[in-house]
Design an enzyme around this catalytic site. Structure first.
Site, PDB file in Angstrom:
ATOM      1  N   LYS A  60       0.856  -1.192   0.000  1.00 46.00           N
ATOM      2  CA  LYS A  60       0.000   0.000   0.000  1.00 46.00           C
ATOM      3  C   LYS A  60       0.886   1.234   0.000  1.00 46.00           C
ATOM      4  CE  LYS A  60      -2.503   1.546   3.688  1.00 46.00           C
ATOM      5  NZ  LYS A  60      -2.224   2.993   3.615  1.00 46.00           N
ATOM      6  N   THR A  61       0.541   2.193  -0.858  1.00 49.99           N
ATOM      7  CA  THR A  61       1.342   3.424  -0.953  1.00 49.99           C
ATOM      8  C   THR A  61       0.489   4.654  -0.632  1.00 49.99           C
ATOM      9  OG1 THR A  61       0.792   3.553  -3.323  1.00 49.99           O
ATOM     10  CG2 THR A  61       2.892   2.502  -2.725  1.00 49.99           C
ATOM     11  N   LYS A  93      -7.864   7.459  -1.140  1.00 50.20           N
ATOM     12  CA  LYS A  93      -9.100   7.894  -0.463  1.00 50.20           C
ATOM     13  C   LYS A  93      -9.806   9.025  -1.192  1.00 50.20           C
ATOM     14  CE  LYS A  93      -7.775   6.516   4.244  1.00 50.20           C
ATOM     15  NZ  LYS A  93      -6.356   6.125   4.089  1.00 50.20           N
ATOM     16  N   ASP A  96     -14.410  13.191  -3.647  1.00 51.45           N
ATOM     17  CA  ASP A  96     -14.967  14.406  -4.253  1.00 51.45           C
ATOM     18  C   ASP A  96     -16.015  14.022  -5.299  1.00 51.45           C
ATOM     19  OD1 ASP A  96     -15.280  17.142  -4.960  1.00 51.45           O
ATOM     20  OD2 ASP A  96     -13.156  17.502  -4.548  1.00 51.45           O
ATOM     21  N   GLY A 229       1.540  -0.889   8.793  1.00 53.84           N
ATOM     22  CA  GLY A 229       2.527   0.126   8.436  1.00 53.84           C
ATOM     23  C   GLY A 229       3.693   0.114   9.404  1.00 53.84           C
ATOM     24  N   ARG A 230       3.590   0.941  10.458  1.00 50.22           N
ATOM     25  CA  ARG A 230       4.715   1.133  11.376  1.00 50.22           C
ATOM     26  C   ARG A 230       5.176  -0.143  12.053  1.00 50.22           C
ATOM     27  NH1 ARG A 230       1.834   6.476  13.663  1.00 50.22           N
ATOM     28  NH2 ARG A 230       0.092   5.292  12.768  1.00 50.22           N
TER      29      ARG A 230
HETATM   30  P1  BMP Z   1       0.079   2.150  10.755  1.00 47.18           P
HETATM   31  O1  BMP Z   1       0.027   0.611  10.728  1.00 47.18           O
HETATM   32  O2  BMP Z   1       1.471   2.675  10.733  1.00 47.18           O
HETATM   33  O3  BMP Z   1      -0.773   2.748  11.831  1.00 47.18           O
HETATM   34  O4  BMP Z   1      -0.515   2.633   9.343  1.00 47.18           O
HETATM   35  C1  BMP Z   1      -1.832   2.403   8.959  1.00 47.18           C
HETATM   36  C2  BMP Z   1      -2.038   2.776   7.508  1.00 47.18           C
HETATM   37  O5  BMP Z   1      -3.386   2.470   7.147  1.00 47.18           O
HETATM   38  C3  BMP Z   1      -1.828   4.235   7.171  1.00 47.18           C
HETATM   39  O6  BMP Z   1      -1.266   4.320   5.877  1.00 47.18           O
HETATM   40  C4  BMP Z   1      -3.217   4.835   7.163  1.00 47.18           C
HETATM   41  O7  BMP Z   1      -3.333   5.882   6.224  1.00 47.18           O
HETATM   42  C5  BMP Z   1      -4.079   3.656   6.736  1.00 47.18           C
HETATM   43  N1  BMP Z   1      -5.449   3.621   7.316  1.00 47.18           N
HETATM   44  C6  BMP Z   1      -5.683   3.516   8.681  1.00 47.18           C
HETATM   45  O8  BMP Z   1      -4.759   3.471   9.479  1.00 47.18           O
HETATM   46  N2  BMP Z   1      -6.982   3.453   9.134  1.00 47.18           N
HETATM   47  C7  BMP Z   1      -8.059   3.495   8.307  1.00 47.18           C
HETATM   48  O9  BMP Z   1      -9.191   3.385   8.767  1.00 47.18           O
HETATM   49  C8  BMP Z   1      -7.828   3.593   6.917  1.00 47.18           C
HETATM   50  C9  BMP Z   1      -6.524   3.651   6.439  1.00 47.18           C
HETATM   51  O10 BMP Z   1      -6.305   3.724   5.140  1.00 47.18           O
END
Ligand code: BMP
Length: 259
Positions: A60-61, A93, A96, A229-230
């Site tokens: 995912k980007t 996302k 519009d 992600g993280r």
């Molecule tokens: P992380 O695991 O680092 O918290 O990242 C989550 C990723 O998923 C981010 O890229 C965020 O934009 C996306 N995301 C989210 O966390 N919750 C949602 O409900 C929808 C998302 O797209």
């Protein structure tokens, strides 16, 4: 309760080529893990994609957080996707009116429709958002997810909004292949549920993000794909971290199949 179908069986039921390919990759690589490459340079995103590539079904980007997005980046990412066999999902996302999202999808700096197999949209604007995206994406055999629920604290995508989102997806099955959600929203096996907000260690990030474990996401909430992600890219060893999440999420899927 009804028998849980395997990813292979579900792929066979799908019409859309992207859904079929995703289910087939998930089955072949034994991976229901998507890694979110939320990094700000092309080099970092490509390095991560190469490290985690063997463990993921999808990358995912967020193209618009990158400082040096380019056609060379797109070419390299596409090569990595072919080599490691993963789907590219641009988490744009769209939210519009149809005419505007059409340009945002096709034009601008990113030309998302030219390289992202999958993108996503909010249902908020009504079905025009999908009509607009479709006019660009269908010819290119692209697919879309609708954001039916969110992981963040206090979000408004609940109840009737979520239900109306599912209905919108059902009315656009030629383009919508599933949902970003926090739970299973339909029994239709051709819709893929993807759940972000997944981590093995933390419970949140101080900015509203709320985490569940891979087991909770897949077994309790019935996600098909977890998005991390993280939990992966902040780890000193992203490849091993991805392998841990891959194993955790796939064992959870196998538990569902067996029970
Ligand atoms: P992380 O695991 O680092 O918290 O990242 C989550 C990723 O998923 C981010 O890229 C965020 O934009 C996306 N995301 C989210 O966390 N919750 C949602 O409900 C929808 C998302 O797209």
């Amino acid at each position: 309760s009804r028998k849980v179908l395997s990813y292979r069986e579900r792929g066979d039921l799908c019409q859309h080529p992207v859904a079929r390919q995703l289910f087939s990759i998930m089955e072949k690589k034994k991976s229901n893990l998507a890694v979110s490459a939320d990094l700000c340079t092309a080099e970092q995103v490509l390095q991560l994609a190469d490290q985690v590539g063997p463990h993921i079904c999808m990358l995912k980007t967020h193209a618009d957080i990158m400082t040096d997005f380019s056609t060379e980046f797109v070419q390299s990412l596409t090569e990595l996707a072919d080599r490691h066999q993963f789907i590219i999902f641009e988490d744009r996302k769209f939210a519009d009116i149809g005419s505007t999202v059409q340009h945002q999808y096709r034009d601008g700096l990113y030309h998302i429709a030219d390289w992202a197999h999958l993108t996503n949209a909010h249902a908020l604007p009504g079905s025009g958002v999908l009509e607009g995206l479709k006019q660009v994406g269908l010819d290119k055999k692209r697919a879309c997810l609708l954001i039916a629920e969110m992981s963040s604290k206090g979000n408004l995508a609940t109840g009737d909004y979520t239900k109306a989102t599912v209905k919108m997806a059902e009315e656009h099955k030629d383009f919508v292949v599933g949902f970003i959600s926090q739970s299973q929203l339909t029994e239709d096996p051709t819709f893929i549920h993807m759940t972000p907000g997944v981590q093995l260690s933390g419970s949140g990030d101080g900015l509203g993000q709320q985490y569940v474990s891979p087991w909770d996401a897949v077994v309790t909430r019935r996600a098909d794909v977890i998005i991390v992600g993280r939990g992966v890219y902040k780890d000193p060893d992203p490849a091993s971290a991805a392998q841990r999440y891959q194993t955790a999420a796939f064992e959870a899927y196998q538990h569902r199949l067996a029970n």
